[in-house]
Design a protein around this motif. Structure first.
Motif, PDB file in Angstrom:
ATOM      1  N   ALA A  73       0.833  -1.210   0.000  1.00  0.00           N
ATOM      2  CA  ALA A  73       0.000   0.000   0.000  1.00  0.00           C
ATOM      3  C   ALA A  73       0.858   1.247   0.000  1.00  0.00           C
ATOM      4  O   ALA A  73       0.593   2.205  -0.754  1.00  0.00           O
ATOM      5  N   ASP A  74       1.899   1.256   0.834  1.00  0.00           N
ATOM      6  CA  ASP A  74       2.777   2.428   0.855  1.00  0.00           C
ATOM      7  C   ASP A  74       3.495   2.600  -0.480  1.00  0.00           C
ATOM      8  O   ASP A  74       3.676   3.721  -0.972  1.00  0.00           O
ATOM      9  N   THR A  75       3.898   1.476  -1.060  1.00  0.00           N
ATOM     10  CA  THR A  75       4.598   1.547  -2.352  1.00  0.00           C
ATOM     11  C   THR A  75       3.675   2.107  -3.433  1.00  0.00           C
ATOM     12  O   THR A  75       4.077   2.952  -4.247  1.00  0.00           O
ATOM     13  N   VAL A  76       2.422   1.674  -3.464  1.00  0.00           N
ATOM     14  CA  VAL A  76       1.463   2.172  -4.470  1.00  0.00           C
ATOM     15  C   VAL A  76       1.222   3.663  -4.293  1.00  0.00           C
ATOM     16  O   VAL A  76       1.203   4.440  -5.255  1.00  0.00           O
ATOM     17  N   CYS A  77       1.021   4.082  -3.039  1.00  0.00           N
ATOM     18  CA  CYS A  77       0.786   5.517  -2.804  1.00  0.00           C
ATOM     19  C   CYS A  77       1.988   6.349  -3.224  1.00  0.00           C
ATOM     20  O   CYS A  77       1.847   7.408  -3.846  1.00  0.00           O
ATOM     21  N   ARG A  78       3.198   5.881  -2.876  1.00  0.00           N
ATOM     22  CA  ARG A  78       4.401   6.650  -3.208  1.00  0.00           C
ATOM     23  C   ARG A  78       4.595   6.739  -4.725  1.00  0.00           C
ATOM     24  O   ARG A  78       4.831   7.804  -5.284  1.00  0.00           O
ATOM     25  N   GLU A  79       4.471   5.604  -5.397  1.00  0.00           N
ATOM     26  CA  GLU A  79       4.687   5.609  -6.845  1.00  0.00           C
ATOM     27  C   GLU A  79       3.531   6.310  -7.581  1.00  0.00           C
ATOM     28  O   GLU A  79       3.747   6.925  -8.626  1.00  0.00           O
TER      29      GLU A  79
END
Length: 473
Positions: free
Chosen positions: A298-304
Motif C-alpha cells: 500500500a505504501d509503495t502504491v501511494c508513493r509511486e
C-alpha cells in the motif's frame, strides 16, 4: 450477387474530399466583373459618341441648307406686281427637278398673325411641282429655325427657315429651304453600324484580354495549390519554387506553418516518450511489489502513484501551453491575473500579505490560463516558504514584461538555484507539494519565448523570482 458499385464507401470518401464550390471561382469572378465594367463603359461611351457624331452630322447638314437659305435671301427681289422672285437662279440643279428631295419656297407672312401666303404670292422651287411647304406660325423674329416635318407622305423633310424683309416690299417674307432626311439618316445608320461593330470587336477583345490577364495573373496560385498537394501526398516537405513578389509572402508563411507544425508534432512525440519513460519505472516498482506480495504494498502504491501524478501534471501543463502557443491572438493583461492570484493566495495563507506594485497596464503575449499558472506557482511558493510577506513588482521594458516575486523567507543558496528547477526537486520536504511548480513555470515560460531566474531579494532578504515574458504591443 455482385453490386454494380463494389466500392460505395470509397466513392463516398473520395466525394467527401472534393473541395466545396460554394465560394465560386476567383477567375470567373474577375472575368465577370471585368466584362460587366467593359460593357458598361463601352455602352456609355458609345452612346455619348453617337450623340456627338449625330449632332455633328445634323449640324453639317443644316449648315448646307443655311448656306442655300442665305443665298436665296441675298438674291430675292420684288417685281412690279409685288411678287418675290430671284434675280439669279439657284446653283443647285436639284431645285429644278420635280420631286428631287431638295426644295425652297418664299412666302409672304402677316406680321404678328397667321401666314398670308397664297398660290399667287408664294414663290416655290420647281422641284416642289404641285406641292407647297407649310408656312407655320409660332415665331415672330428674324432668327433661323430648324425642324423636321412629315408633311409630305413619302419623305421626312429637314427644314431651315428664316423671316426677312425684301427691299421695296412692306410685307414680311419667309424663306424656307427643305431637304429630305434620307441621305442624313443613311449617314447616321452607317455611322451607328460602324460604331456598334467596332465597339463590339473592341469589347470582345478587352474581355478576352481580361480573361487572359486573370488566368495568367492567378496562375501562380495554381502552382501553390499543386505544391501544397505534393506536400500533402508526401512528395515534398516544403514549397521550394520561386513565385512572384506578391505570392512570395504566402509561400513563406506556409513554409513557416509547416515548420511550426513539425516542431509541435516533434514536441508532442517527445513529451509522449518522456511521459512513457517516466511512468515505466513507477509501474515496474508497483508490479514487482504486487508480484512479490510485499507487505508494504500500500505504501509503495501511494508513493509511486504520487510520482506518476507529478509526471502527468508536468507533461499536461507543457502540452496545454504548446497547444495554446500557436494562437496568434494570445494576449493577457498582467494586473488582473496578479489580483486574482493574490486573492486566492490570501485565502490559503491567512498570515501572508501580498503587495502588488508597478505597471498596471502591462500585457504579455501569453494565454491568460498559462499566465495564471506561472504567477500562481511563483506567488504560492513565496507565500508557502516565506516569512509572511510577498512583494510583486511589474516592470515593462521595450522587449518584455518583468514580474518580480520576492519573499522574506530563508531563500535558496546560489549553488542550488539551478537544480531547484528539476522535476520533483524540493528543498523543504516538510511542506506539501509535488516539486513541479518551478519546473512548470520554466517550461511554460520557455514555450512562449520567456524565461525565469532566481536571485536574492535585496529588500526582503529572501528569494526573488524574476519572470520575463514577451511584451504584447
Amino acid at each position: 450477387m455482385t453490386s454494380a458499385f463494389p466500392f460505395p464507401k470509397l466513392r463516398a470518401a473520395k466525394g467527401a474530399q472534393r473541395p466545396s464550390k460554394r465560394g465560386g471561382s476567383l477567375t470567373r469572378r474577375m472575368i465577370v466583373v471585368s466584362a460587366i465594367w467593359i460593357i458598361l463603359l463601352l455602352g456609355v461611351g458609345g452612346f455619348a459618341l453617337d450623340r456627338v457624331l449625330t449632332r455633328e452630322l445634323e449640324r453639317a447638314f443644316d449648315a448646307q441648307l443655311d448656306y442655300v437659305l442665305t443665298a436665296l435671301i441675298a438674291s430675292a427681289e420684288i417685281g412690279p406686281d409685288g411678287e418675290a422672285y430671284l434675280n439669279r437662279p439657284p446653283a443647285d440643279q436639284r431645285f429644278l427637278e420635280p420631286n428631287s428631295g431638295v426644295y425652297f419656297q418664299i412666302s409672304a407672312v402677316r406680321t404678328g398673325g397667321p401666314p398670308m401666303g397664297t398660290a399667287d404670292t408664294d414663290f416655290p422651287s420647281r422641284s416642289l411641282w404641285d406641292r407647297r411647304l407649310q408656312v407655320r406660325g409660332g415665331h415672330n423674329d428674324f432668327k433661323v429655325h430648324v425642324y423636321n416635318t412629315t408633311e409630305f407622305p413619302t419623305e421626312t423633310l429637314r427644314v431651315v427657315e428664316r423671316d426677312a424683309r425684301i427691299p421695296g416690299s412692306k410685307l414680311r417674307w419667309r424663306f424656307q429651304v427643305a431637304q429630305t432626311r434620307a441621305e442624313l439618316d443613311d449617314q447616321i445608320t452607317v455611322l451607328r453600324s460602324t460604331m456598334i461593330t467596332s465597339f463590339g470587336i473592341l469589347g470582345l477583345g478587352l474581355i478576352i484580354l481580361a480573361a487572359l490577364q486573370a488566368l495568367y495573373g492567378l496562375w501562380p496560385l495554381r502552382r501553390v495549390r499543386r505544391a501544397i498537394a505534393q506536400i500533402r501526398s508526401g512528395e515534398k516537405s516544403r514549397i521550394e519554387e520561386s513565385f512572384p513578389r506578391e505570392i512570395e509572402p504566402l509561400t513563406e508563411e506556409l513554409n513557416a506553418l509547416l515548420v511550426h507544425n513539425e516542431v509541435q508534432a516533434e514536441e508532442a512525440r517527445r513529451h509522449a516518450g518522456n511521459l512513457a519513460h517516466a511512468l515505466k519505472t513507477p509501474l515496474t516498482v508497483i508490479t514487482n511489489a504486487a508480484t512479490a506480495k510485499s507487505p508494504d504494498l500500500a505504501d509503495t502504491v501511494c508513493r509511486e502513484a504520487t510520482t506518476m501524478r507529478r509526471q502527468v501534471d508536468h507533461h499536461l501543463a507543457r502540452a496545454r501551453a504548446i497547444g495554446r502557443r500557436s494562437s496568434a491572438q494570445a494576449r493577457a493583461d498582467v494586473w488582473p491575473s496578479l489580483q486574482a492570484v493574490e486573492r486566492a493566495v490570501s485565502r490559503l495563507y491567512e498570515n501572508t500579505t501580498v503587495d502588488l506594485a508597478g505597471d498596471k497596464n502591462a500585457s504579455v503575449r501569453v494565454e491568460r490560463q498559462d499566465l495564471d499558472e506561472m504567477v500562481g506557482n511563483l506567488i504560492e511558493n513565496a507565500a508557502k516558504y516565506g516569512g509572511g510577506r510577498v512583494f510583486v513588482t511589474v516592470n515593462t521594458t521595450p522587449e518584455c514584461v518583468e514580474i518580480d516575486v520576492e519573499d522574506d523567507g530563508k531563500g535558496i543558496p546560489e549553488a542550488e538555484r539551478t537544480s531547484i528547477f528539476d522535476r520533483g526537486a524540493r528543498l523543504d520536504t516538510g511542506k506539501p507539494g509535488t516539486g513541479l511548480g518551478l519546473a512548470i513555470v520554466r517550461d511554460v515560460a520557455q514555450i512562449y519565448g520567456g524565461s525565469v531566474q532566481l536571485e536574492e531579494s535585496e529588500d526582503l532578504g529572501g528569494l526573488l523570482a524574476r519572470l520575463k515574458l514577451p511584451l504584447c504591443s
